[in-house]
Design a protein around this motif. Structure first.
Motif, PDB file in Angstrom:
ATOM      1  N   LEU A  86      -6.924  -3.006  -3.093  1.00 30.45           N
ATOM      2  CA  LEU A  86      -5.583  -2.607  -3.514  1.00 30.45           C
ATOM      3  C   LEU A  86      -4.824  -2.042  -2.322  1.00 30.45           C
ATOM      4  O   LEU A  86      -5.374  -1.262  -1.530  1.00 30.45           O
ATOM      5  CB  LEU A  86      -5.655  -1.577  -4.637  1.00 30.45           C
ATOM      6  CG  LEU A  86      -4.325  -1.085  -5.224  1.00 30.45           C
ATOM      7  CD1 LEU A  86      -4.479  -0.780  -6.713  1.00 30.45           C
ATOM      8  CD2 LEU A  86      -3.792   0.176  -4.504  1.00 30.45           C
ATOM      9  N   LEU A  87      -3.556  -2.408  -2.212  1.00 32.37           N
ATOM     10  CA  LEU A  87      -2.672  -1.891  -1.173  1.00 32.37           C
ATOM     11  C   LEU A  87      -1.506  -1.183  -1.839  1.00 32.37           C
ATOM     12  O   LEU A  87      -0.787  -1.780  -2.648  1.00 32.37           O
ATOM     13  CB  LEU A  87      -2.158  -3.031  -0.295  1.00 32.37           C
ATOM     14  CG  LEU A  87      -1.040  -2.684   0.701  1.00 32.37           C
ATOM     15  CD1 LEU A  87      -1.538  -1.692   1.750  1.00 32.37           C
ATOM     16  CD2 LEU A  87      -0.500  -3.951   1.369  1.00 32.37           C
ATOM     17  N   ASP A  88      -1.302   0.096  -1.500  1.00 29.70           N
ATOM     18  CA  ASP A  88      -0.166   0.855  -2.018  1.00 29.70           C
ATOM     19  C   ASP A  88       0.876   0.960  -0.913  1.00 29.70           C
ATOM     20  O   ASP A  88       0.647   1.605   0.122  1.00 29.70           O
ATOM     21  CB  ASP A  88      -0.614   2.247  -2.478  1.00 29.70           C
ATOM     22  CG  ASP A  88       0.493   3.000  -3.192  1.00 29.70           C
ATOM     23  OD1 ASP A  88       1.360   2.342  -3.796  1.00 29.70           O
ATOM     24  OD2 ASP A  88       0.482   4.245  -3.148  1.00 29.70           O
ATOM     25  N   VAL A  89       2.009   0.311  -1.114  1.00 25.29           N
ATOM     26  CA  VAL A  89       3.074   0.256  -0.111  1.00 25.29           C
ATOM     27  C   VAL A  89       4.070   1.372  -0.372  1.00 25.29           C
ATOM     28  O   VAL A  89       4.546   1.546  -1.487  1.00 25.29           O
ATOM     29  CB  VAL A  89       3.784  -1.116  -0.144  1.00 25.29           C
ATOM     30  CG1 VAL A  89       4.914  -1.155   0.877  1.00 25.29           C
ATOM     31  CG2 VAL A  89       2.787  -2.227   0.116  1.00 25.29           C
ATOM     32  N   GLY A  90       4.396   2.135   0.680  1.00 25.79           N
ATOM     33  CA  GLY A  90       5.223   3.315   0.496  1.00 25.79           C
ATOM     34  C   GLY A  90       4.445   4.373  -0.248  1.00 25.79           C
ATOM     35  O   GLY A  90       4.923   4.956  -1.223  1.00 25.79           O
ATOM     36  N   CYS A  91       3.236   4.647   0.213  1.00 31.89           N
ATOM     37  CA  CYS A  91       2.286   5.479  -0.546  1.00 31.89           C
ATOM     38  C   CYS A  91       2.633   6.956  -0.525  1.00 31.89           C
ATOM     39  O   CYS A  91       1.964   7.755  -1.179  1.00 31.89           O
ATOM     40  CB  CYS A  91       0.874   5.259  -0.035  1.00 31.89           C
ATOM     41  SG  CYS A  91       0.593   5.787   1.675  1.00 31.89           S
ATOM     42  N   GLY A  92       3.670   7.345   0.217  1.00 29.28           N
ATOM     43  CA  GLY A  92       4.100   8.736   0.209  1.00 29.28           C
ATOM     44  C   GLY A  92       3.016   9.690   0.666  1.00 29.28           C
ATOM     45  O   GLY A  92       2.357   9.476   1.683  1.00 29.28           O
ATOM     46  N   LEU A  93       2.781  10.737  -0.116  1.00 26.89           N
ATOM     47  CA  LEU A  93       1.790  11.754   0.234  1.00 26.89           C
ATOM     48  C   LEU A  93       0.366  11.314  -0.069  1.00 26.89           C
ATOM     49  O   LEU A  93      -0.583  12.006   0.300  1.00 26.89           O
ATOM     50  CB  LEU A  93       2.098  13.050  -0.503  1.00 26.89           C
ATOM     51  CG  LEU A  93       3.487  13.653  -0.235  1.00 26.89           C
ATOM     52  CD1 LEU A  93       3.680  14.923  -1.061  1.00 26.89           C
ATOM     53  CD2 LEU A  93       3.675  13.944   1.246  1.00 26.89           C
ATOM     54  N   ASP A 107     -11.637  -1.073  -2.687  1.00 25.82           N
ATOM     55  CA  ASP A 107     -11.222  -0.695  -1.338  1.00 25.82           C
ATOM     56  C   ASP A 107      -9.706  -0.494  -1.387  1.00 25.82           C
ATOM     57  O   ASP A 107      -8.962  -1.419  -1.717  1.00 25.82           O
ATOM     58  CB  ASP A 107     -11.564  -1.786  -0.321  1.00 25.82           C
ATOM     59  CG  ASP A 107     -13.061  -1.918  -0.102  1.00 25.82           C
ATOM     60  OD1 ASP A 107     -13.758  -0.886  -0.156  1.00 25.82           O
ATOM     61  OD2 ASP A 107     -13.538  -3.051   0.109  1.00 25.82           O
ATOM     62  N   VAL A 108      -9.270   0.714  -1.040  1.00 29.93           N
ATOM     63  CA  VAL A 108      -7.863   1.075  -1.212  1.00 29.93           C
ATOM     64  C   VAL A 108      -7.221   1.377   0.139  1.00 29.93           C
ATOM     65  O   VAL A 108      -7.806   2.079   0.971  1.00 29.93           O
ATOM     66  CB  VAL A 108      -7.722   2.306  -2.127  1.00 29.93           C
ATOM     67  CG1 VAL A 108      -6.262   2.523  -2.501  1.00 29.93           C
ATOM     68  CG2 VAL A 108      -8.571   2.153  -3.375  1.00 29.93           C
TER      69      VAL A 108
END
Length: 285
Positions: A86-93, A107-108
């Protein structure tokens, strides 16, 4: 000030709201709503430039989002097979990345343009797979992710077509792109009502014209995704953020959750034709 629509490229638009001297326009051709505020494509100052302290109040970024993240996990993460990415784009904090990191089969990775936010995610939350910069420069392998998420990101980007085209290339053929973003069909009437009742006051919540460059509806976000090659676009409902404009008020939270129940009933009764909730978008190739 006039600007071309990022969806249909038309220069024909009209002013539908004014916020502290900034015009909000609607494209006459396709109906897309956008701010005239000039912000560079790769703005990294949302979280400021200094180190974010552990003593800061992270209610909005953490506690207020927990139910929504839990709903997401139950729907997309729990019970999946091993070796998922998983890819979190603009993951912030990094709080969502931290939540998914609790699942050993996944796998993150997180990408965030703000150095201050990345510093917090790495040094305060202990996250390792957080990277600073534009995800388009990441050189991830093509078709390497099962899920790509953008939580309250897409509305901040002046032109998201280059980003979405890149994400399309690194998403697996059977993968999903997930986005959460405000629904202009809800936000605009609320902003107009607030302005009518209270006028323009700095401590009140309107359309965030300096931060929200584009405000999407079901129709226009579908157009945006299809323009970047995502042919399968659907809408779901998750628990809302447990706060109104950052407030910790339990009364406002109750009103918000009651409204969401109503919006879901309306969605069901109209067979998905009327969506008055925030936009929870699931897209595939």
């Amino acid at each position: 000030m006039s600007k071309n629509c990022i969806l249909c490229k038309s220069s024909k638009n009209k002013v539908i709201f004014e916020e502290f001297g900034i015009d909000i326009l609607q494209c006459v051709n396709c109906g897309h709503v956008f701010s005239t505020y000039e912000r560079r494509q790769d703005y990294e100052g949302y979280f400021g430039s200094g180190i974010i302290n552990a003593t800061d109040d992270f209610f909005w970024a953490d506690e207020a989002h927990r139910l929504m993240y839990d709903d997401f996990c139950r729907r997309f993460i729990v019970g999946t097979k091993e070796g998922r990415r998983l890819l979190d784009v603009g993951c912030g904090l990094g709080f969502f990345v931290k939540r998914i990191s609790n699942f050993p089969k996944w796998d993150v990775f997180g990408y965030e343009i703000s150095p201050a936010a990345v510093d917090f995610a790495k040094n305060k939350l202990g996250l390792k797979n957080i990277f600073c910069g534009k995800v388009e420069d990441s050189n991830f392998k093509k078709q390497s992710f099962d899920i790509i998420t953008l939580w309250d990101v897409i509305e901040h980007i002046p032109d998201s077509s280059p980003l979405l085209s890149y994400l399309h290339s690194i998403l697996k053929n059977d993968g999903i792109l997930f986005m959460h973003t405000p629904n202009v069909k809800v936000m605009l009437p609320m902003a107009k009502l607030t302005k009518l009742l209270f006028g323009m006051k700095r401590n009140l919540h309107y359309l965030e014209a300096k931060d929200h460059m584009n405000l999407y509806s079901v129709k226009t976000i579908r157009m945006l995704l299809q323009n970047s090659g995502f042919n399968k676009v659907a809408f779901i409902h998750l628990s809302p953020i447990q706060s109104v404009a950052g407030s910790k008020s339990k009364y406002l939270r109750f009103i918000k959750n009651l409204y969401v129940v109503f919006s879901r009933l309306l969605w069901t009764m109209t067979f998905g034709r009327i969506n008055m909730d925030n936009l929870f978008v699931v897209a595939g190739k």
